[in-house]
Design a protein around this motif. Sequence first.
Motif, mmCIF file in Angstrom:
data_model
loop_
_atom_site.group_PDB
_atom_site.id
_atom_site.type_symbol
_atom_site.label_atom_id
_atom_site.label_comp_id
_atom_site.label_asym_id
_atom_site.label_seq_id
_atom_site.Cartn_x
_atom_site.Cartn_y
_atom_site.Cartn_z
ATOM 1 N N UNK A 1 -8.542 -13.277 -6.764
ATOM 2 C CA UNK A 1 -7.356 -12.952 -6.042
ATOM 3 C C UNK A 1 -7.349 -13.174 -4.584
ATOM 4 N N UNK A 2 -6.369 -13.330 -4.041
ATOM 5 C CA UNK A 2 -5.949 -13.799 -2.770
ATOM 6 C C UNK A 2 -5.309 -12.439 -1.906
ATOM 7 N N UNK A 3 -5.882 -11.798 -0.938
ATOM 8 C CA UNK A 3 -4.928 -10.721 -0.614
ATOM 9 C C UNK A 3 -4.556 -10.800 1.045
ATOM 10 N N UNK B 1 4.327 -10.816 -0.879
ATOM 11 C CA UNK B 1 3.274 -9.742 -1.484
ATOM 12 C C UNK B 1 2.120 -9.951 -0.671
ATOM 13 N N UNK B 2 1.246 -9.131 -0.672
ATOM 14 C CA UNK B 2 0.274 -8.767 0.150
ATOM 15 C C UNK B 2 -0.954 -9.653 -0.987
ATOM 16 N N UNK B 3 -0.653 -9.300 -2.447
ATOM 17 C CA UNK B 3 -1.766 -9.616 -3.183
ATOM 18 C C UNK B 3 -1.176 -10.721 -4.207
ATOM 19 N N UNK C 1 -7.655 -2.217 -10.794
ATOM 20 C CA UNK C 1 -6.992 -2.008 -9.378
ATOM 21 C C UNK C 1 -7.202 -3.012 -8.041
ATOM 22 N N UNK C 2 -6.865 -4.183 -8.786
ATOM 23 C CA UNK C 2 -6.979 -5.271 -7.865
ATOM 24 C C UNK C 2 -5.863 -5.443 -6.690
ATOM 25 N N UNK C 3 -4.720 -4.608 -7.537
ATOM 26 C CA UNK C 3 -3.566 -4.210 -6.826
ATOM 27 C C UNK C 3 -3.337 -2.898 -7.626
ATOM 28 N N UNK D 1 3.056 -4.370 -4.438
ATOM 29 C CA UNK D 1 2.828 -5.521 -3.248
ATOM 30 C C UNK D 1 1.992 -6.649 -3.846
ATOM 31 N N UNK D 2 2.445 -7.166 -5.020
ATOM 32 C CA UNK D 2 1.512 -8.099 -5.730
ATOM 33 C C UNK D 2 2.445 -9.285 -6.330
ATOM 34 N N UNK D 3 2.024 -10.421 -6.474
ATOM 35 C CA UNK D 3 2.830 -11.203 -7.331
ATOM 36 C C UNK D 3 1.700 -12.123 -8.156
#
Length: 247
Positions: A229-231, A219-221, A5-7, A173-175
Amino acid sequence: MFRTDVAEGVHLIQHANVNCWLIEDDEGLTLVDAGLPGTWRHLQDAVHTLGYQLDDITALVLTHAHFDHVGMARRLIRQTGLPVYAHSRDHELAAHPFRYAHESPIVRYPLRYPKALTVLGPMLLAGVPFIRGINEVKSLAVGEELAVPGRPTVIATPGHTYGHVALHLPDRDAVISGDALVTLDPYTALTGPRVVAGAATADASRALNSLEAIGATKARHVLPGHGDPWNRGAARAATVARRNGMA
């Protein structure tokens, strides 16, 4: 390393400085990028930790077809028969993953950036000499929502390779940026958002222009092919990467 669950419903397998991503939904798992041969046991452990079997991976989607992103692909096809998707401009590269275009001579980077050997060494030991290409690749289309678990939307991000794509997961909310935007450059060992050095990038100008498409997802993530990862948002990551430029 395995991080869940990184995202939301997106899980990270990080091995030998290369990232693979598992996207989970009610239909099973999608694997994004196939790392290195030595990543196999880490993939098995990750799948079992999530309560699945390898056969529950219903598709492999490649952001691009460099050798360090197809390392397990042939074995996965042989053992599970899963379909593999990549942009049509990377199909030839998938068959010959070491025959990639790059703007700068590779040999100069370890001389200028000796710390890169601490990144590249583990990759080599994780089975690089044993990687073989694949021919069984289906095409994906830019703008398409793929009919695989997670339903990622394909974004064109050429430059690192001519057919490089990113995968947008708006409901998470991720790419997944692949190597279009990384937080660790394997050829310099530099960290923070950036594009990969010319040693492995086909077209620097296009690579830098593709940052705009990643930033536009808002995206946030940001989930890269190398590095953590960059959040703090895709737009900020793209701005920092553009400022850092290309080594």
